[in-house]
Design a protein around this motif. Structure first.
Motif, mmCIF file in Angstrom:
data_model
loop_
_atom_site.group_PDB
_atom_site.id
_atom_site.type_symbol
_atom_site.label_atom_id
_atom_site.label_comp_id
_atom_site.label_asym_id
_atom_site.label_seq_id
_atom_site.Cartn_x
_atom_site.Cartn_y
_atom_site.Cartn_z
ATOM 1 N N MET A 1 -4.526 5.190 -7.484
ATOM 2 C CA MET A 1 -5.261 5.716 -8.635
ATOM 3 C C MET A 1 -6.582 4.983 -8.798
ATOM 4 O O MET A 1 -7.578 5.575 -9.199
ATOM 5 C CB MET A 1 -4.429 5.586 -9.917
ATOM 6 C CG MET A 1 -3.234 6.491 -9.983
ATOM 7 S SD MET A 1 -3.504 8.170 -9.394
ATOM 8 C CE MET A 1 -4.622 8.788 -10.632
ATOM 9 N N LEU A 2 -6.588 3.693 -8.445
ATOM 10 C CA LEU A 2 -7.836 2.937 -8.515
ATOM 11 C C LEU A 2 -8.878 3.591 -7.600
ATOM 12 O O LEU A 2 -10.024 3.823 -8.002
ATOM 13 C CB LEU A 2 -7.588 1.491 -8.087
ATOM 14 C CG LEU A 2 -8.795 0.561 -8.202
ATOM 15 C CD1 LEU A 2 -9.076 0.252 -9.653
ATOM 16 C CD2 LEU A 2 -8.564 -0.719 -7.433
ATOM 17 N N ASP B 1 -0.609 2.408 -8.106
ATOM 18 C CA ASP B 1 -1.694 1.785 -8.868
ATOM 19 C C ASP B 1 -2.968 1.709 -8.034
ATOM 20 O O ASP B 1 -4.050 2.096 -8.498
ATOM 21 C CB ASP B 1 -1.253 0.379 -9.286
ATOM 22 C CG ASP B 1 -2.245 -0.251 -10.231
ATOM 23 O OD1 ASP B 1 -2.606 0.427 -11.207
ATOM 24 O OD2 ASP B 1 -2.646 -1.394 -9.995
ATOM 25 N N ARG C 1 5.259 1.191 -7.203
ATOM 26 C CA ARG C 1 4.382 1.220 -8.373
ATOM 27 C C ARG C 1 3.023 0.629 -8.034
ATOM 28 O O ARG C 1 1.985 1.085 -8.513
ATOM 29 C CB ARG C 1 5.018 0.435 -9.521
ATOM 30 C CG ARG C 1 6.135 1.210 -10.196
ATOM 31 C CD ARG C 1 6.887 0.338 -11.159
ATOM 32 N NE ARG C 1 6.032 -0.234 -12.191
ATOM 33 C CZ ARG C 1 6.298 -1.373 -12.812
ATOM 34 N NH1 ARG C 1 7.361 -2.073 -12.483
ATOM 35 N NH2 ARG C 1 5.478 -1.811 -13.744
ATOM 36 N N ARG C 2 3.050 -0.413 -7.189
ATOM 37 C CA ARG C 2 1.775 -1.036 -6.847
ATOM 38 C C ARG C 2 0.933 -0.118 -5.960
ATOM 39 O O ARG C 2 -0.281 -0.031 -6.134
ATOM 40 C CB ARG C 2 2.005 -2.375 -6.147
ATOM 41 C CG ARG C 2 0.875 -3.332 -6.482
ATOM 42 C CD ARG C 2 1.180 -4.714 -6.063
ATOM 43 N NE ARG C 2 1.292 -4.791 -4.609
ATOM 44 C CZ ARG C 2 1.478 -5.934 -3.957
ATOM 45 N NH1 ARG C 2 1.588 -7.055 -4.624
ATOM 46 N NH2 ARG C 2 1.574 -5.939 -2.656
ATOM 47 N N TYR D 1 8.913 -2.052 -7.440
ATOM 48 C CA TYR D 1 7.595 -2.595 -7.750
ATOM 49 C C TYR D 1 6.563 -2.250 -6.688
ATOM 50 O O TYR D 1 5.418 -1.945 -7.006
ATOM 51 C CB TYR D 1 7.684 -4.112 -7.913
ATOM 52 C CG TYR D 1 6.366 -4.719 -8.282
ATOM 53 C CD1 TYR D 1 5.756 -4.359 -9.488
ATOM 54 C CD2 TYR D 1 5.708 -5.598 -7.443
ATOM 55 C CE1 TYR D 1 4.530 -4.877 -9.831
ATOM 56 C CE2 TYR D 1 4.480 -6.120 -7.779
ATOM 57 C CZ TYR D 1 3.898 -5.762 -8.981
ATOM 58 O OH TYR D 1 2.681 -6.280 -9.314
#
Lengths: 321, 276
Positions: free
Chosen positions: B15-16, B12, B8-9, B5
């Protein structure tokens, strides 16, 4: 045929009323669009007939453009120039545009998205010639003194980035084109992203996906629409004239020595030499360049429209179910 | 999911940042162009700038003849382009659904994407070849650029008029064409005006088709079979010229055009926003 008979019958019986007249008139105007398009192709073929007869298919594959001595014309380097600058534009512009499209449809709050899409559409409203003016006086000096020497010191071992730096050239044209295609690619990709059904997003979110993973699903669902948007941008880049003419350097050569070197595109040569063409064959050759450009952009545009239509139709079908 | 996780965070967040930086990258050139055109253009603005014609080397002059010429060209182009575009839009919206209407809509979309220089060459072979470089040839080319834009926006504006209004008119016994002209069209007035404005903004900035149909003209309007001066084309010719006073005029003309574009765009935004 049946339609004609129908109207004929109506006129005979005195039943031909305003409604029929109005329908006929609007049909006529709609047909005139088809006529104009057909006439355009016909006129361009007619105008370039002299050159078509003289050079035949060699016009597309030859590498000589010599209006002064031998009066020989062929366009392979121009086609390559157009394709190269357009591909550079896509390489730079597409990731940025898709980012903006995602931002507008997935990330940004609605009010903010309204403002951003207004600003990005302003980019589309700026005339091509103003991009050229900005390119000559602002972008080229910046690239020559700051950006290009830096790129060369880092990547100069590659032949693509070696050689003298003039400021204007292939890469500069690619950068200006990249800026110019951002509005169309990002607004179409925003549209196809928003067209993706909500259920798709909700499904992956309920499985515990992060925002970016949701975006990946949205993008894969909207794949053909994105490709359509990219091809639409390609069509824009291929036909762009004034901005490119002003920054590419306008030199006919088979291949440039590097990305910093001057080159030519199909559109640029028409703009640059059309008013100087002094004899019929020269004008005819330039019109044939226009014909080639027309054919290339027709193919590209039809492809893009079909892809976007298919995507939208597919989505609509899903929603209706 | 193979990644843990935390990875993945991190992805994330990364990409933000990338998505927001793509917006910044897209807006840098916009603001650079707006600011440069403003600050360089302001230096050219004076009273003479608006009332004198194109100067020769070293003289003072302005863009008055170019404003006149551009207005004449836009007016003529609208006379040809707006009726055809409007009626095509009516056809697509009111008689859509037939095979013909799909073809027309498709060709219309394709026409929007054609390079303007190719349309300019069309104007050259069709009109310049017989009557010479002229404002008529240029307006013809610009009209062809206008048609698909006006047609598309008209179609969309007419489709926004609710079917119940059409039905109400028909139920009163009004003929269908009168319903279309006096009720549907007038209900969609705002949308249609938006389309025409959009098309005008687009062709006011076109220089490539002007170059091949009209060429350069330093003087005032002197007949429809002669060229006229054009703002957008002047920017190109002034920018590549070696004369300092012409370069200043290039920036001044660019500012004038940009203000016009911004004005039209904001007007369009206001017009379309009120509707919702």
């Amino acid at each position: 045929m049946a339609l004609k008979k129908y109207y004929f019958h109506k006129i005979l019986n005195g039943e031909f009323k305003g409604d029929d007249m109005f329908k006929l008139v609007s049909n006529f105007f709609a047909l005139s669009i088809l006529l104009i398009t057909g006439l355009m192709v016909y006129e361009l073929v007619k105008g370039s007939w002299l050159s078509i007869q003289r050079f035949g298919p060699w016009f597309i594959v030859g590498t000589v453009w010599d209006p002064v001595f031998t009066q020989t014309f062929s366009t392979l380097p121009l086609i390559l120039g157009t394709l190269t600058t357009s591909l550079i534009a896509l390489a730079i512009g597409v990731p940025i545009s898709i980012g903006v499209g995602l931002l507008l449809s997935e990330y940004a709050p609605k009010r903010f998205a309204w403002l951003v899409s207004f600003l990005v559409e302003l980019l589309a409203a700026i005339p091509s010639v103003i991009y050229g003016l900005w390119g000559i006086f602002i972008l080229i000096p910046f690239l020559r003194h700051n950006a290009y020497p830096f790129i060369q010191s880092a990547l100069g071992f590659l032949p693509l980035f070696s050689g003298p730096i003039y400021g204007g050239g292939v890469l500069t044209a690619g950068i200006v084109l990249a800026i110019m295609i951002i509005p169309i690619v990002s607004s179409v990709s925003r549209d196809v992203f928003t067209a993706v059904p909500r259920s798709q997003r909700e499904a992956v979110i309920s499985l515990g996906a992060t925002k970016w993973e949701t975006c990946k699903i949205v993008m894969s669902y909207a794949r053909s629409g994105i490709i359509g948007a990219i091809i639409l941008g390609l069509g824009r880049a291929i036909g762009e004239t004034m901005a490119v003419t002003m920054v590419i350097g306008n030199k006919f050569k088979i291949l440039p020595s590097s990305l910093f070197d001057a080159w030519y595109t199909m559109a640029a040569i028409i703009a640059n030499e059309f008013t100087e063409a002094t004899y019929d064959l020269y004008v005819s050759a330039l019109i044939e360049v226009g014909l080639v450009l027309l054919m290339v952009s027709l193919i590209v545009n039809i492809l893009a429209r079909l892809l976007i239509w298919r995507m939208m139709k597919f989505v609509r079908g899903v929603v209706q179910e | 999911m193979r990644d843990s996780y935390s990875i993945r965070r991190i992805k994330d967040r990364l990409m933000l940042i990338l998505v927001w930086s793509s917006l910044i990258l897209a807006l840098i050139p916009l603001f650079s162009i707006l600011l440069e055109v403003f600050f360089n253009g302001v230096r050219a603005i004076s009273l003479e700038f608006f009332i004198l014609p194109t100067p020769t080397v070293g003289e003072t002059g302005g863009i008055a003849n170019a404003i006149q010429g551009t207005l004449v060209t836009l007016g003529l182009a609208s006379l040809m382009g707006v009726p055809i575009g409007l009626m095509t839009g009516v056809f697509l919206s009111e008689y859509g659904g037939s095979k013909l209407s799909y073809l027309v809509r498709f060709i219309n979309d394709v026409l929007t994407g054609l390079p303007s220089i190719v349309i300019g060459i069309f104007g050259y072979t069709l009109i310049v070849a017989s009557i010479g470089f002229s404002v008529v040839a240029a307006s013809f080319a610009l009209a062809i650029i206008m048609i698909p834009i006006v047609a598309r926006t008209t179609e969309e504006a007419l489709k926004l008029v609710p079917a119940s209004i059409r039905e109400a008119a028909l139920a009163l016994g009004i003929q269908r064409w009168k319903t279309t002209v006096f009720i549907v069209l007038s209900g969609a007035k705002k949308g249609i005006v938006t389309g025409v404005l959009l098309a005008l903004a687009r062709i006011a900035g076109e220089s490539a088709p002007i170059l091949v149909t009209m060429g350069y003209w330093r003087w005032w309007f002197s007949g429809f079979n002669k060229p006229v001066s054009n703002l957008a084309l002047n920017i190109y010719l002034f920018a590549i010229s070696p004369f300092e006073n012409w370069r200043v005029l290039a920036w001044g003309s660019a500012l004038f055009l940009m203000v016009l574009m911004l004005g039209i765009n904001i007007l369009i935004r206001v017009l379309t926003r009120e509707k919702y």
